[in-house]
Write a protein that holds these residues in place. Structure first.
Motif, mmCIF file in Angstrom:
data_model
loop_
_atom_site.group_PDB
_atom_site.id
_atom_site.type_symbol
_atom_site.label_atom_id
_atom_site.label_comp_id
_atom_site.label_asym_id
_atom_site.label_seq_id
_atom_site.Cartn_x
_atom_site.Cartn_y
_atom_site.Cartn_z
ATOM 1 N N VAL A 151 19.811 72.602 28.176
ATOM 2 C CA VAL A 151 18.403 72.209 28.266
ATOM 3 C C VAL A 151 18.207 70.847 28.934
ATOM 4 O O VAL A 151 17.431 70.742 29.891
ATOM 5 C CB VAL A 151 17.721 72.248 26.876
ATOM 6 C CG1 VAL A 151 16.409 71.475 26.897
ATOM 7 C CG2 VAL A 151 17.470 73.689 26.458
ATOM 8 N N ALA A 209 18.857 71.139 32.599
ATOM 9 C CA ALA A 209 17.814 71.876 33.324
ATOM 10 C C ALA A 209 16.582 70.995 33.512
ATOM 11 O O ALA A 209 15.993 70.948 34.600
ATOM 12 C CB ALA A 209 17.453 73.143 32.565
ATOM 13 N N LEU A 210 16.205 70.312 32.455
ATOM 14 C CA LEU A 210 15.029 69.445 32.562
ATOM 15 C C LEU A 210 15.284 68.295 33.528
ATOM 16 O O LEU A 210 14.402 67.906 34.292
ATOM 17 C CB LEU A 210 14.645 68.915 31.172
ATOM 18 C CG LEU A 210 14.091 69.976 30.217
ATOM 19 C CD1 LEU A 210 13.897 69.396 28.819
ATOM 20 C CD2 LEU A 210 12.775 70.546 30.740
ATOM 21 N N PHE A 261 17.218 68.419 36.056
ATOM 22 C CA PHE A 261 17.139 68.983 37.407
ATOM 23 C C PHE A 261 15.688 69.099 37.860
ATOM 24 O O PHE A 261 15.332 68.686 38.963
ATOM 25 C CB PHE A 261 17.807 70.353 37.462
ATOM 26 C CG PHE A 261 17.501 71.077 38.742
ATOM 27 C CD1 PHE A 261 18.183 70.763 39.905
ATOM 28 C CD2 PHE A 261 16.488 72.036 38.799
ATOM 29 C CE1 PHE A 261 17.876 71.393 41.103
ATOM 30 C CE2 PHE A 261 16.170 72.673 39.992
ATOM 31 C CZ PHE A 261 16.873 72.348 41.143
ATOM 32 N N GLU A 262 14.882 69.649 36.995
ATOM 33 C CA GLU A 262 13.470 69.814 37.352
ATOM 34 C C GLU A 262 12.848 68.445 37.666
ATOM 35 O O GLU A 262 12.101 68.283 38.624
ATOM 36 C CB GLU A 262 12.727 70.479 36.197
ATOM 37 C CG GLU A 262 11.287 70.849 36.519
ATOM 38 C CD GLU A 262 10.555 71.386 35.284
ATOM 39 O OE1 GLU A 262 10.817 70.905 34.168
ATOM 40 O OE2 GLU A 262 9.710 72.287 35.448
ATOM 41 N N ARG A 284 14.375 65.758 38.685
ATOM 42 C CA ARG A 284 14.897 65.216 39.928
ATOM 43 C C ARG A 284 14.292 65.942 41.120
ATOM 44 O O ARG A 284 14.062 65.373 42.189
ATOM 45 C CB ARG A 284 16.415 65.437 39.935
ATOM 46 C CG ARG A 284 17.172 64.228 40.417
ATOM 47 C CD ARG A 284 18.655 64.507 40.373
ATOM 48 N NE ARG A 284 19.274 64.183 41.646
ATOM 49 C CZ ARG A 284 20.474 64.612 42.019
ATOM 50 N NH1 ARG A 284 21.174 65.379 41.202
ATOM 51 N NH2 ARG A 284 20.968 64.280 43.183
ATOM 52 N N TRP A 285 14.061 67.206 40.909
ATOM 53 C CA TRP A 285 13.570 68.046 41.989
ATOM 54 C C TRP A 285 12.136 67.672 42.350
ATOM 55 O O TRP A 285 11.735 67.717 43.513
ATOM 56 C CB TRP A 285 13.667 69.502 41.545
ATOM 57 C CG TRP A 285 13.518 70.504 42.645
ATOM 58 C CD1 TRP A 285 13.956 70.405 43.927
ATOM 59 C CD2 TRP A 285 12.891 71.780 42.533
ATOM 60 N NE1 TRP A 285 13.653 71.547 44.613
ATOM 61 C CE2 TRP A 285 12.994 72.399 43.791
ATOM 62 C CE3 TRP A 285 12.266 72.471 41.495
ATOM 63 C CZ2 TRP A 285 12.489 73.666 44.034
ATOM 64 C CZ3 TRP A 285 11.786 73.723 41.744
ATOM 65 C CH2 TRP A 285 11.887 74.321 43.001
#
Lengths: 158, 158
Positions: free
Chosen positions: B113, B116-117, B119-120, B122-123
């Motif tokens: 988790v 993933a967060l 990554f989001e 950073r994205w």
DNA sequence: TGACATTAGTTTCACTTGCAACTAACCAGC
DNA sequence: GCTGGTTAGTTGCAAGTGAAACTAATGTCA
């Protein structure tokens, strides 16, 4: 889930959401190309590039349409067999060959383009023009950053 | 290309662009799940749903995560074999069974988790909050409309 | 000129995918 | 409590996919 952390909700997770939207769009488009012309998405991309830019190499097709070279190779082969594209040798570099639409391929292209544009129109209908512009701008940023975060390669989706 | 018609430029064609962005995002995420945990995207979606909602049936997992039942079936089987989820019979309806994270599965979820967060985060970093909200709102509209245009089914992407 | 690296494109292979068919269980309605 | 329809989930299968290996041609550098 400690303090300061956020929970993860898949249905709000942007990478997931983008993917779901992309799958729906692909499926809807595949229907248009597929049912009426028996053409899949890789084939469509090849035709679209050739229709837009004319004669080009498989390498360039892959580069511009974000497809792996094997996928381009197979799409071009299939279209060649069906007489929608033709390959011609590049005498200056005999590793590569130029691909271009045949007359039949150009007819298919001319038929698909309005359908594709109509789909896009219908899909985005009713969304305010400025919101759509913002959407596309953000999408461009995400795409570029995604390219970096994903690594070096070179590939595909629909 | 007659008067009044617009040319088609693949690199500006929204369905295409969404797909390219989706592929990059999937690939980047698959790296995170895959390299560190040996988990693919369908498996991740199952884990994410179970982590969020607890015990649920395969049917509901598929419904909520937009995956075909065969994909859910195989993902759950794989996770079961690896001891990350467990299945328990529903005595009230023995066709279905409840799936839930094991302790090991919950640990994996807890580790993924934040990645993933992050990554989001950073994205989407640096994109103005209101632009991002607009983006997500338009994305929701496109997704819903895409669902309709694509047909009835039920399926997937990443 | 010759050895080595690079590039365009194809093919092989292992893997993933969705569809269709299937099994097992439940749910009418009679 | 049968009979026919429906649902949850699995499996067989054929198609599509990307990585890696391969072929043939080109480029580079001594």
């Amino acid at each position: 889930m400690a303090d300061g952390e956020h929970a993860l909700h898949l249905e709000q997770f942007v990478p997931y959401r983008i993917n779901v939207a992309a799958v729906f769009a692909s499926r809807a488009l595949a229907r248009i190309y597929g049912e009426k012309f028996g053409i899949g998405i890789p084939e469509w991309r090849v035709i679209a590039q050739l229709g837009e830019f004319g004669r080009m190499t498989s390498r360039d097709i892959g580069e511009l349409s974000q497809m792996h070279k094997t996928k381009v190779s197979r799409a071009v082969s299939g279209l060649d067999q069906r007489g929608l594209v033709a390959r011609s040798e590049n005498r200056a570099d005999r590793r590569e060959s130029f691909v271009s639409l045949t007359a039949a391929g150009a007819r298919v292209y001319a038929q698909i383009v309005p359908l594709a544009l109509a789909f896009e129109q219908r899909w985005t209908e009713g969304i305010a023009a400025d919101e759509l512009r913002t959407f596309e701008r953000v999408l461009a940023v995400l795409t570029e950053r995604g390219r970096l975060l994903a690594g070096t390669y070179h590939e595909e989706g629909a």
